[in-house]
Design an enzyme around this catalytic site. Structure first.
Site, PDB file in Angstrom:
ATOM      1  N   GLY A  75       0.900  -1.195   0.107  1.00  0.00           N
ATOM      2  CA  GLY A  75      -0.201   0.036   0.026  1.00  0.00           C
ATOM      3  C   GLY A  75       0.827   1.183   0.036  1.00  0.00           C
ATOM      4  O   GLY A  75       2.130   1.136   0.569  1.00  0.00           O
ATOM      5  N   GLY A 123       1.046  -5.042   0.713  1.00  0.00           N
ATOM      6  CA  GLY A 123       0.013  -5.101   0.095  1.00  0.00           C
ATOM      7  C   GLY A 123       0.096  -5.920  -1.470  1.00  0.00           C
ATOM      8  O   GLY A 123      -0.850  -6.577  -2.103  1.00  0.00           O
ATOM      9  N   GLU A 146       5.942  -5.100   7.683  1.00  0.00           N
ATOM     10  CA  GLU A 146       5.425  -4.114   8.188  1.00  0.00           C
ATOM     11  C   GLU A 146       5.965  -3.649   9.614  1.00  0.00           C
ATOM     12  O   GLU A 146       5.679  -2.483  10.155  1.00  0.00           O
ATOM     13  CB  GLU A 146       3.794  -4.480   8.392  1.00  0.00           C
ATOM     14  CG  GLU A 146       3.130  -4.210   6.994  1.00  0.00           C
ATOM     15  CD  GLU A 146       3.055  -5.324   6.141  1.00  0.00           C
ATOM     16  OE1 GLU A 146       3.765  -6.475   6.440  1.00  0.00           O
ATOM     17  OE2 GLU A 146       2.390  -5.228   5.143  1.00  0.00           O
ATOM     18  N   ASP A 154      -0.839  -7.084   7.653  1.00  0.00           N
ATOM     19  CA  ASP A 154      -2.087  -7.087   7.462  1.00  0.00           C
ATOM     20  C   ASP A 154      -2.438  -7.503   6.006  1.00  0.00           C
ATOM     21  O   ASP A 154      -1.754  -8.609   5.498  1.00  0.00           O
ATOM     22  CB  ASP A 154      -2.800  -5.715   7.603  1.00  0.00           C
ATOM     23  CG  ASP A 154      -2.155  -4.785   6.522  1.00  0.00           C
ATOM     24  OD1 ASP A 154      -1.164  -4.848   5.978  1.00  0.00           O
ATOM     25  OD2 ASP A 154      -2.766  -3.665   6.560  1.00  0.00           O
TER      26      ASP A 154
HETATM   27  C1  LIG Z   1      -2.737  -2.088   3.846  1.00  0.00           C
HETATM   28  C2  LIG Z   1      -1.399  -2.307   3.156  1.00  0.00           C
HETATM   29  C3  LIG Z   1      -0.269  -2.251   3.999  1.00  0.00           C
HETATM   30  C4  LIG Z   1       0.974  -2.221   3.402  1.00  0.00           C
HETATM   31  O1  LIG Z   1       1.339  -2.667   2.326  1.00  0.00           O
HETATM   32  S1  LIG Z   1       2.340  -1.599   4.290  1.00  0.00           S
HETATM   33  C5  LIG Z   1       3.761  -1.270   2.964  1.00  0.00           C
HETATM   34  C6  LIG Z   1       4.558  -2.727   3.017  1.00  0.00           C
HETATM   35  N1  LIG Z   1       5.757  -2.478   2.238  1.00  0.00           N
HETATM   36  C7  LIG Z   1       6.762  -1.822   2.752  1.00  0.00           C
HETATM   37  O2  LIG Z   1       6.906  -1.446   3.979  1.00  0.00           O
HETATM   38  C8  LIG Z   1       7.901  -1.849   1.595  1.00  0.00           C
HETATM   39  C9  LIG Z   1       8.359  -0.192   1.717  1.00  0.00           C
HETATM   40  N2  LIG Z   1       9.113  -0.256   0.698  1.00  0.00           N
HETATM   41  C10 LIG Z   1      10.552  -0.440   0.947  1.00  0.00           C
HETATM   42  O3  LIG Z   1      10.986  -0.679   1.962  1.00  0.00           O
HETATM   43  C11 LIG Z   1      11.612  -0.150  -0.225  1.00  0.00           C
HETATM   44  O4  LIG Z   1      11.033   0.635  -1.086  1.00  0.00           O
HETATM   45  C12 LIG Z   1      11.794  -1.429  -0.965  1.00  0.00           C
HETATM   46  C13 LIG Z   1      12.692  -2.432   0.082  1.00  0.00           C
HETATM   47  C14 LIG Z   1      10.804  -2.255  -1.393  1.00  0.00           C
HETATM   48  C15 LIG Z   1      12.921  -1.269  -2.086  1.00  0.00           C
HETATM   49  O5  LIG Z   1      13.946  -0.411  -1.819  1.00  0.00           O
HETATM   50  P1  LIG Z   1      14.861   0.284  -2.758  1.00  0.00           P
HETATM   51  O6  LIG Z   1      15.109  -0.697  -4.083  1.00  0.00           O
HETATM   52  O7  LIG Z   1      15.921   1.031  -2.347  1.00  0.00           O
HETATM   53  O8  LIG Z   1      13.777   1.197  -3.255  1.00  0.00           O
HETATM   54  P2  LIG Z   1      13.330   2.543  -2.848  1.00  0.00           P
HETATM   55  O9  LIG Z   1      14.387   3.679  -3.476  1.00  0.00           O
HETATM   56  O10 LIG Z   1      13.177   2.569  -1.530  1.00  0.00           O
HETATM   57  O11 LIG Z   1      11.895   2.814  -3.705  1.00  0.00           O
HETATM   58  C16 LIG Z   1      11.649   3.451  -4.967  1.00  0.00           C
HETATM   59  C17 LIG Z   1      10.754   4.287  -4.869  1.00  0.00           C
HETATM   60  O12 LIG Z   1       9.544   3.598  -4.295  1.00  0.00           O
HETATM   61  C18 LIG Z   1       9.021   4.438  -3.339  1.00  0.00           C
HETATM   62  N3  LIG Z   1       8.082   3.383  -2.611  1.00  0.00           N
HETATM   63  C19 LIG Z   1       8.417   1.881  -2.250  1.00  0.00           C
HETATM   64  N4  LIG Z   1       7.738   1.458  -1.451  1.00  0.00           N
HETATM   65  C20 LIG Z   1       6.540   2.182  -1.516  1.00  0.00           C
HETATM   66  C21 LIG Z   1       5.342   2.168  -0.826  1.00  0.00           C
HETATM   67  N5  LIG Z   1       4.844   0.950  -0.358  1.00  0.00           N
HETATM   68  N6  LIG Z   1       4.617   3.302  -0.723  1.00  0.00           N
HETATM   69  C22 LIG Z   1       4.815   4.422  -1.355  1.00  0.00           C
HETATM   70  N7  LIG Z   1       6.028   4.359  -1.982  1.00  0.00           N
HETATM   71  C23 LIG Z   1       6.700   3.422  -1.892  1.00  0.00           C
HETATM   72  C24 LIG Z   1      10.026   4.906  -2.494  1.00  0.00           C
HETATM   73  O13 LIG Z   1       9.618   5.766  -1.436  1.00  0.00           O
HETATM   74  C25 LIG Z   1      10.996   5.345  -3.876  1.00  0.00           C
HETATM   75  O14 LIG Z   1      10.411   6.628  -3.999  1.00  0.00           O
HETATM   76  P3  LIG Z   1      11.404   8.037  -3.834  1.00  0.00           P
HETATM   77  O15 LIG Z   1      12.323   7.560  -5.062  1.00  0.00           O
HETATM   78  O16 LIG Z   1      10.499   8.968  -4.163  1.00  0.00           O
HETATM   79  O17 LIG Z   1      12.272   8.381  -2.907  1.00  0.00           O
END
Ligand SMILES: C/C=C/C(=O)SCCNC(=O)CCNC(=O)[C@H](O)C(C)(C)COP(=O)(O)OP(=O)(O)OC[C@H]1O[C@@H](n2cnc3c(N)ncnc32)[C@H](O)[C@@H]1OP(=O)(O)O
Length: 368
Positions: A75, A123, A146, A154
């Site tokens: 998400g 998500g 998470e 979730d």
């Molecule tokens: C109800 C639903 C609940 C959920 O789903 S909670 C979310 C669960 N997911 C996460 O917590 C993952 C969050 N993301 C990360 O930890 C990292 O990303 C990764 C490990 C997946 C990848 O890391 P890397 O390869 O270094 O890429 P990067 O520079 O972090 O990501 C590229 C761009 O993608 C954006 N992004 C990544 N995941 C999300 C997300 N879940 N929501 C919104 N944006 C996201 C970043 O911020 C960044 O953006 P910018 O280049 O502008 O800084």
């Protein structure tokens, strides 16, 4: 056959013969799901479930030029952060609609195939774990990360993690460990391995080949299936079962601390970085979910996520702090409250499991 959509190109739809092909098209955010994307997916799947012309659905993530692939990183956590601080009611709608979508996918009456190439987190797992065919590649990176953002796993995570063998669900839920294709298949979170070099041909066949039956769509994947790589964490399974079956987070961390093995020590270091409060909530969630239907689990998760943003509103929320540290300020130094598992108050954990809604008023009351 293709209903009108609202996400302005973030969900791309193609229909070829009996196949509905959906591409999540937000590669700059690793195809993270916005509310509009969730609504589009719901609209499409609801329409196609009832449309005899569509016999199978395939979902994939758009790639970024020269960058690793991503199916979906979850998400949109930046939206969670902004909406929580602004008191935006769209945040509640997001979780209600996302969890209902997860349920719809688990119950989808036709083959729904997820091409889980690259990052599949949060998500992203929610829109793939209910698939009839979960296709993993050597680039697949599956996780429920998470607890790292002060949340809990979730999107049905309680349901599918608690069905993993032994205590591996607790391990994945608490550590947020990223696993590859071999472990995904071993743990029941993936079905079939396909080399990523085969995906362009598969997708091309879906776009332009003759797709006249669901069997043909499935065969297009299965005829390119290969032997999965070894499960990297298979060797640790006894240790996972031993430590992660402890009755509480404090007990399992003490158990790891008492084990000189490097695996135990590095696992302990990971847990020390996670939110102590949300680890306690997560352990309880996964263990309760083991005896629940998916619908009941999703209702419990809807209660939990409500409390994540309302028991302590605004910046005091553990989730808001976790997202701030990971994705907003990017200092990777969340100030968890409390700071250690020993300080977690059982009464505070218990509050998460009290539904804020009467049974007949629960936002997910219609799920069965
Ligand atoms: C109800 C639903 C609940 C959920 O789903 S909670 C979310 C669960 N997911 C996460 O917590 C993952 C969050 N993301 C990360 O930890 C990292 O990303 C990764 C490990 C997946 C990848 O890391 P890397 O390869 O270094 O890429 P990067 O520079 O972090 O990501 C590229 C761009 O993608 C954006 N992004 C990544 N995941 C999300 C997300 N879940 N929501 C919104 N944006 C996201 C970043 O911020 C960044 O953006 P910018 O280049 O502008 O800084």
């Amino acid at each position: 056959m293709i209903p009108s959509l609202q996400s302005e190109g973030l969900v791309v739809v193609e229909v070829n013969g009996c196949l509905g092909l959906i591409t999540l098209n937000r590669p700059q955010a690793l195809n993270a799901l916005s509310l509009a994307m969730i609504r589009d997916l719901t609209t499409l799947l609801t329409a196609w479930a009832a449309d005899a012309r569509i016999q199978a659905v395939v979902v994939l993530g758009a790639g970024r030029e020269g960058k690793p692939a991503a199916f979906c990183a979850g998400g949109d956590i930046r939206f969670f952060h902004q909406a929580a601080l602004a008191g935006d009611p769209a945040l509640g709608a997001f979780f209600t609609e996302e969890y209902a979508l997860n349920h719809l996918i688990h119950q989808f009456p036709k083959p729904y195939i997820a091409l889980m190439d690259g990052v599949v987190m949060g998500g992203g797992m929610g829109i793939s774990q209910g698939a009839k065919l979960r296709v993993v590649t050597e680039h697949s990176k599956l996780a429920m990360p998470e607890t790292n953002i002060g949340l809990f796993p979730d999107v049905g995570g309680g349901y599918f993690l608690s069905r993993c063998p032994g205590s591996s669900g607790e391990w994945l839920a608490l550590t947020g460990q990223v696993i590859g294709a071999g472990d995904a298949i071993e743990l029941g979170l993936g079905d079939v391995f396909v080399k990523s070099s085969e995906l362009p041909a598969i997708i091309e066949a879906f776009r332009t080949g003759h797709q006249d039956s669901a069997e043909h769509v499935v065969a297009t994947v299965m005829e390119r299936a290969d032997l999965a790589p070894d499960a990297e964490h298979w060797e640790s399974r006894k240790k996972i079962n031993h430590h992660f079956s402890a009755p509480s987070v404090a007990a399992l961390m003490a158990s790891l601390a008492a084990d000189a093995d490097p695996w135990a020590q590095s696992t302990l270091e990971v847990l020390k970085k996670r939110s102590p409060l949300m680890m306690a909530v997560t352990l309880e969630q996964v263990r309760r979910a083991r005896g629940m239907s998916l619908a009941d689990d999703l209702r419990m998760e809807r209660d939990l996520v409500h409390h994540c943003f309302h028991l302590r509103p605004g910046a005091a929320s553990e989730t808001v702090e976790g997202i701030r540290a990971l994705a907003v300020d990017k200092d990777h130094a969340p100030k968890w409250n409390p700071a250690s598992v020993e300080q977690v108050d059982a009464a505070e954990v218990a509050k998460f499991f009290v539904s804020p809604w009467a049974a007949g008023e629960h936002p997910l009351r219609s799920l069965s």
